[in-house]
Scaffold this motif. Structure first.
Motif, PDB file in Angstrom:
ATOM      1  N   ASP A 212       0.821  -1.227   0.000  1.00  0.00           N
ATOM      2  CA  ASP A 212       0.000   0.000   0.000  1.00  0.00           C
ATOM      3  C   ASP A 212       0.846   1.264   0.000  1.00  0.00           C
ATOM      4  O   ASP A 212       0.309   2.372   0.074  1.00  0.00           O
ATOM      5  CB  ASP A 212      -0.931   0.003   1.217  1.00  0.00           C
ATOM      6  N   GLN A 213       2.160   1.115  -0.064  1.00  0.00           N
ATOM      7  CA  GLN A 213       3.087   2.242  -0.074  1.00  0.00           C
ATOM      8  C   GLN A 213       3.649   2.428  -1.487  1.00  0.00           C
ATOM      9  O   GLN A 213       3.468   1.577  -2.349  1.00  0.00           O
ATOM     10  CB  GLN A 213       4.217   2.002   0.936  1.00  0.00           C
ATOM     11  N   PRO A 214       4.345   3.553  -1.738  1.00  0.00           N
ATOM     12  CA  PRO A 214       4.823   3.822  -3.108  1.00  0.00           C
ATOM     13  C   PRO A 214       5.844   2.802  -3.607  1.00  0.00           C
ATOM     14  O   PRO A 214       6.630   2.248  -2.839  1.00  0.00           O
ATOM     15  CB  PRO A 214       5.476   5.215  -2.984  1.00  0.00           C
ATOM     16  N   PHE A 215       5.799   2.576  -4.917  1.00  0.00           N
ATOM     17  CA  PHE A 215       6.846   1.844  -5.627  1.00  0.00           C
ATOM     18  C   PHE A 215       7.401   2.800  -6.677  1.00  0.00           C
ATOM     19  O   PHE A 215       6.674   3.257  -7.562  1.00  0.00           O
ATOM     20  CB  PHE A 215       6.292   0.592  -6.311  1.00  0.00           C
ATOM     21  N   VAL A 216       8.689   3.150  -6.557  1.00  0.00           N
ATOM     22  CA  VAL A 216       9.312   4.132  -7.444  1.00  0.00           C
ATOM     23  C   VAL A 216      10.530   3.493  -8.099  1.00  0.00           C
ATOM     24  O   VAL A 216      11.334   2.854  -7.425  1.00  0.00           O
ATOM     25  CB  VAL A 216       9.721   5.398  -6.660  1.00  0.00           C
ATOM     26  N   ALA A 217      10.647   3.668  -9.426  1.00  0.00           N
ATOM     27  CA  ALA A 217      11.745   3.027 -10.166  1.00  0.00           C
ATOM     28  C   ALA A 217      12.596   4.066 -10.887  1.00  0.00           C
ATOM     29  O   ALA A 217      12.096   5.094 -11.326  1.00  0.00           O
ATOM     30  CB  ALA A 217      11.176   2.031 -11.178  1.00  0.00           C
ATOM     31  N   GLU A 218      13.893   3.785 -10.999  1.00  0.00           N
ATOM     32  CA  GLU A 218      14.809   4.641 -11.749  1.00  0.00           C
ATOM     33  C   GLU A 218      15.898   3.780 -12.377  1.00  0.00           C
ATOM     34  O   GLU A 218      16.420   2.864 -11.738  1.00  0.00           O
ATOM     35  CB  GLU A 218      15.453   5.694 -10.842  1.00  0.00           C
ATOM     36  N   ASN A 219      16.227   4.090 -13.623  1.00  0.00           N
ATOM     37  CA  ASN A 219      17.316   3.397 -14.321  1.00  0.00           C
ATOM     38  C   ASN A 219      18.606   4.174 -14.080  1.00  0.00           C
ATOM     39  O   ASN A 219      18.762   5.305 -14.540  1.00  0.00           O
ATOM     40  CB  ASN A 219      17.016   3.312 -15.819  1.00  0.00           C
ATOM     41  N   CYS A 220      19.552   3.562 -13.361  1.00  0.00           N
ATOM     42  CA  CYS A 220      20.784   4.260 -12.975  1.00  0.00           C
ATOM     43  C   CYS A 220      21.700   4.522 -14.159  1.00  0.00           C
ATOM     44  O   CYS A 220      22.608   5.348 -14.063  1.00  0.00           O
ATOM     45  CB  CYS A 220      21.537   3.445 -11.920  1.00  0.00           C
ATOM     46  N   GLY A 221      21.488   3.831 -15.267  1.00  0.00           N
ATOM     47  CA  GLY A 221      22.349   4.032 -16.421  1.00  0.00           C
ATOM     48  C   GLY A 221      21.801   5.027 -17.419  1.00  0.00           C
ATOM     49  O   GLY A 221      22.432   5.306 -18.429  1.00  0.00           O
ATOM     50  N   ALA A 222      20.613   5.574 -17.129  1.00  0.00           N
ATOM     51  CA  ALA A 222      19.952   6.442 -18.106  1.00  0.00           C
ATOM     52  C   ALA A 222      20.292   7.913 -17.936  1.00  0.00           C
ATOM     53  O   ALA A 222      19.987   8.722 -18.816  1.00  0.00           O
ATOM     54  CB  ALA A 222      18.437   6.258 -18.022  1.00  0.00           C
ATOM     55  N   LEU A 223      20.930   8.290 -16.806  1.00  0.00           N
ATOM     56  CA  LEU A 223      21.193   9.702 -16.527  1.00  0.00           C
ATOM     57  C   LEU A 223      22.660   9.924 -16.196  1.00  0.00           C
ATOM     58  O   LEU A 223      23.295   9.054 -15.587  1.00  0.00           O
ATOM     59  CB  LEU A 223      20.338  10.181 -15.335  1.00  0.00           C
ATOM     60  N   PRO A 224      23.231  11.094 -16.557  1.00  0.00           N
ATOM     61  CA  PRO A 224      24.585  11.433 -16.096  1.00  0.00           C
ATOM     62  C   PRO A 224      24.590  11.625 -14.586  1.00  0.00           C
ATOM     63  O   PRO A 224      23.542  11.834 -13.967  1.00  0.00           O
ATOM     64  CB  PRO A 224      24.890  12.743 -16.831  1.00  0.00           C
ATOM     65  N   GLU A 225      25.780  11.568 -14.008  1.00  0.00           N
ATOM     66  CA  GLU A 225      25.894  11.521 -12.552  1.00  0.00           C
ATOM     67  C   GLU A 225      25.198  12.677 -11.849  1.00  0.00           C
ATOM     68  O   GLU A 225      24.466  12.475 -10.875  1.00  0.00           O
ATOM     69  CB  GLU A 225      27.371  11.483 -12.146  1.00  0.00           C
ATOM     70  N   ASN A 226      25.418  13.929 -12.320  1.00  0.00           N
ATOM     71  CA  ASN A 226      24.848  15.063 -11.589  1.00  0.00           C
ATOM     72  C   ASN A 226      23.327  15.041 -11.638  1.00  0.00           C
ATOM     73  O   ASN A 226      22.655  15.380 -10.660  1.00  0.00           O
ATOM     74  CB  ASN A 226      25.396  16.394 -12.129  1.00  0.00           C
ATOM     75  N   LEU A 227      22.740  14.607 -12.774  1.00  0.00           N
ATOM     76  CA  LEU A 227      21.285  14.531 -12.868  1.00  0.00           C
ATOM     77  C   LEU A 227      20.745  13.355 -12.058  1.00  0.00           C
ATOM     78  O   LEU A 227      19.662  13.444 -11.473  1.00  0.00           O
ATOM     79  CB  LEU A 227      20.855  14.404 -14.327  1.00  0.00           C
ATOM     80  N   LEU A 228      21.487  12.248 -12.017  1.00  0.00           N
ATOM     81  CA  LEU A 228      21.056  11.090 -11.236  1.00  0.00           C
ATOM     82  C   LEU A 228      21.011  11.437  -9.755  1.00  0.00           C
ATOM     83  O   LEU A 228      20.060  11.060  -9.047  1.00  0.00           O
ATOM     84  CB  LEU A 228      21.999   9.911 -11.479  1.00  0.00           C
ATOM     85  N   GLU A 229      22.019  12.169  -9.281  1.00  0.00           N
ATOM     86  CA  GLU A 229      22.036  12.560  -7.866  1.00  0.00           C
ATOM     87  C   GLU A 229      20.838  13.426  -7.538  1.00  0.00           C
ATOM     88  O   GLU A 229      20.173  13.240  -6.518  1.00  0.00           O
ATOM     89  CB  GLU A 229      23.343  13.299  -7.536  1.00  0.00           C
ATOM     90  N   SER A 230      20.537  14.385  -8.398  1.00  0.00           N
ATOM     91  CA  SER A 230      19.377  15.245  -8.185  1.00  0.00           C
ATOM     92  C   SER A 230      18.082  14.445  -8.255  1.00  0.00           C
ATOM     93  O   SER A 230      17.159  14.675  -7.462  1.00  0.00           O
ATOM     94  CB  SER A 230      19.365  16.367  -9.233  1.00  0.00           C
ATOM     95  N   GLU A 231      17.996  13.492  -9.175  1.00  0.00           N
ATOM     96  CA  GLU A 231      16.785  12.686  -9.334  1.00  0.00           C
ATOM     97  C   GLU A 231      16.547  11.802  -8.110  1.00  0.00           C
ATOM     98  O   GLU A 231      15.415  11.666  -7.641  1.00  0.00           O
ATOM     99  CB  GLU A 231      16.892  11.825 -10.591  1.00  0.00           C
ATOM    100  N   LEU A 232      17.614  11.225  -7.567  1.00  0.00           N
ATOM    101  CA  LEU A 232      17.467  10.318  -6.425  1.00  0.00           C
ATOM    102  C   LEU A 232      17.288  11.060  -5.110  1.00  0.00           C
ATOM    103  O   LEU A 232      16.461  10.667  -4.278  1.00  0.00           O
ATOM    104  CB  LEU A 232      18.682   9.389  -6.324  1.00  0.00           C
TER     105      LEU A 232
END
Length: 518
Positions: A254-274
């Protein structure tokens, strides 16, 4: 005053170009660079910059600096910030008026902290407020007159430009607020849609072969826990589907399920996204943004292709997993989160650790409970069931009649190795539906060349009747394929099992179930 504000034809042209830049350039960062470069030309100066005001932190932060011939966008790791009561900017904000200073060394309002930090010697400046009818946004600097001194005329001209710049920045901020709000709403919508579904049950994962049954047993052992799971398998084996089955059938369903592909973003954008970012953390960060760990708080975060994550990001992820705390990019405050991690990779992380490409401490932190989905070539018993499922799914999606596979087409599908696994099979069935163009039967010529290539040298399989239930059709085809392969292998059951991608016991079970005499 009219004489002081007289513009030469060259100045007027440049001045007009600056104003036009607000309307012709869509990218905010590109627009600021263009404007500040043109301000340098108009005023014959060495540098120009904008410092935005952050009332919550009581600070100024630079969103763009142009110094000498070099343009530098400050990212979150080096974003200059200073208290809003310091420097000329603090005085301009307090008095709400522009100022020009031709010798900063003789002015007590000047703060030289950034000169020392960025190796830029400020000698003279104009500083004007960026204000709209709604609020004070920050200040605009013109730095170091190349010849002569700044004049009242220069200050007035910069004030005229500052009004248009302020309005554009405010519009960009509103746009950023709206975009971030829509981003959050979309995340919440996706979460609600997922949670509104009946749930990802075991039946969502198609397969009854021995390797799949072993995997189901593993999933059943971890499904009632919040244990960290590592799904390590080849591309196309359904790793995200497995993660969803674990989440939506477990205690966090009943809680959120959130997904992200770690290989799809450059490092600085991945850090901001996560981890999210603070307002002013980097160029274009005009608003605060929540990261996926915060959005997933109380639920599950699925990090796909974690083996692609840069080593420097692995350190930050490890800290969050160990301490349950994160720090948004550009913020000095930590936030507490409680999430269940499910990670996946198509790499052998143990080998990556040995090569120094993956941190050993993070590997042991995420490799608590490992699940390895078998590649399709090791579960050939499931190929026909999967193929028929995808045919039906894509035919209905495209509002076409559901075609059936000819025995020759089935034989080719069973003999192909499927390096792209289930995803490749699904794509092949999508293509087959398109190639069938509404006809009732998928023939070998409707399959792609890489699969049709297997036709050469194979034995022909007799046609079977397509009348009756689907299970009976599949039973007939399986019986004929096994019978044909047994004849080709001269009755050798071990070689037959290997040719069909079955275990020897699996083949014996099928021979008994299908009543094959051999």
């Amino acid at each position: 005053m009219a004489d002081e504000l007289y513009l030469s034809e060259k100045d007027f042209s440049l001045f007009s170009e600056v104003i036009a830049s607000f309307h012709t350039i869509g990218n905010m960062d590109e627009m600021l660079v263009t404007i500040l470069e043109k301000i340098k030309t108009i005023f014959d100066i060495e540098g120009a910059s904008i410092a935005m005001h952050d009332p919550a932190q009581k600070e100024f932060y630079f969103i763009r600096m142009v110094e000498g011939a070099q343009v530098e966008g400050y990212l979150h790791k080096t974003a200059p910030r200073f208290p809003d009561h310091k420097g000329v900017a603090g005085w301009v904000m307090e008095h709400d008026q522009a100022v020009f200073i031709n010798d900063v060394s003789d002015d007590r309002r000047y703060y030289d902290g950034f000169d020392m930090l960025h190796d830029f010697a400020t000698r003279s400046m104009i500083c004007v407020p960026l204000r709209t009818r709604r609020s004070f946004l920050g200040v605009l600097y013109a730095l170091n007159k190349r010849s002569g001194q700044f004049t009242e005329r220069d200050k007035k001209l910069l004030e005229i430009l500052s009004g248009t710049i302020a309005v554009s920045l405010e519009n960009a901020r509103f746009y950023g607020d709206l975009k971030d709000h829509l981003h959050i709403l979309e995340r919440e919508r996706q979460t609600l849609l997922s949670q509104a579904q009946t749930g990802f049950r075991f039946k969502e994962i198609i397969g009854s072969s021995l390797p799949m049954r072993k995997m189901f047993d593993l999933i059943a052992k971890v499904i009632d826990t919040t244990t960290t799971v590592l799904i390590q398998g080849e591309t196309g084996t359904g790793k995200e589907l497995i993660a969803k089955v674990i989440h939506y059938n477990g205690p966090l369903k009943d809680q959120p399920f959130v997904a992200e592909n770690c290989g799809a973003l450059p490092e600085n954008l991945l850090e901001s996204e996560l981890f999210g970012h603070a307002k002013g953390a980097f160029t274009g960060a005009l608003t605060e943004k929540k990261g996926l760990f915060e959005i997933a708080d109380g639920g599950t975060i699925f990090l796909d292709e974690i083996g692609e994550m840069p080593l420097s990001m692995q350190v930050k992820l490890l800290r969050v997993l160990q301490e349950g705390q994160l720090r948004p990019v550009g913020s000095n405050r930590t936030r507490q989160v409680n999430v269940r991690l499910i990670a996946s990779t198509n790499r052998d992380l143990a080998d990556e650790v040995n090569r120094g490409a993956f941190r050993e401490d993070l590997y042991y932190r995420i490799n608590v409970f490992q699940i390895t989905p078998p590649p399709l070539r090791e579960r050939k018993d499931d190929i026909l069931e999967l193929a028929l499922h995808f045919l039906e799914k894509n035919a209905r999606k495209n509002k076409r009649p559901v075609p059936v596979l000819s025995p020759q087409a089935m034989d080719l599908l069973l003999r192909f190795d499927w390096p792209g696994n289930v995803r490749e099979l699904e794509n092949e069935m999508m293509r087959a539906v398109a190639m069938a163009a509404g006809t009732e039967t998928i023939l070998p010529e409707m399959l792609s060349g890489k699969i049709r290539y297997l036709q050469s040298g194979r034995s022909e399989i007799d046609e079977v009747s397509f009348a009756g239930p689907l299970k009976e059709i599949v039973r007939q085809v399986e019986r004929r394929i096994i019978d044909e392969t047994l004849r080709r292998e001269h009755g050798n059951r071990s070689r037959t099992a290997k040719a069909l991608g079955l275990s020897r016991q699996g083949l014996l079970n099928k021979i008994a179930a299908l009543g094959i005499n051999s």
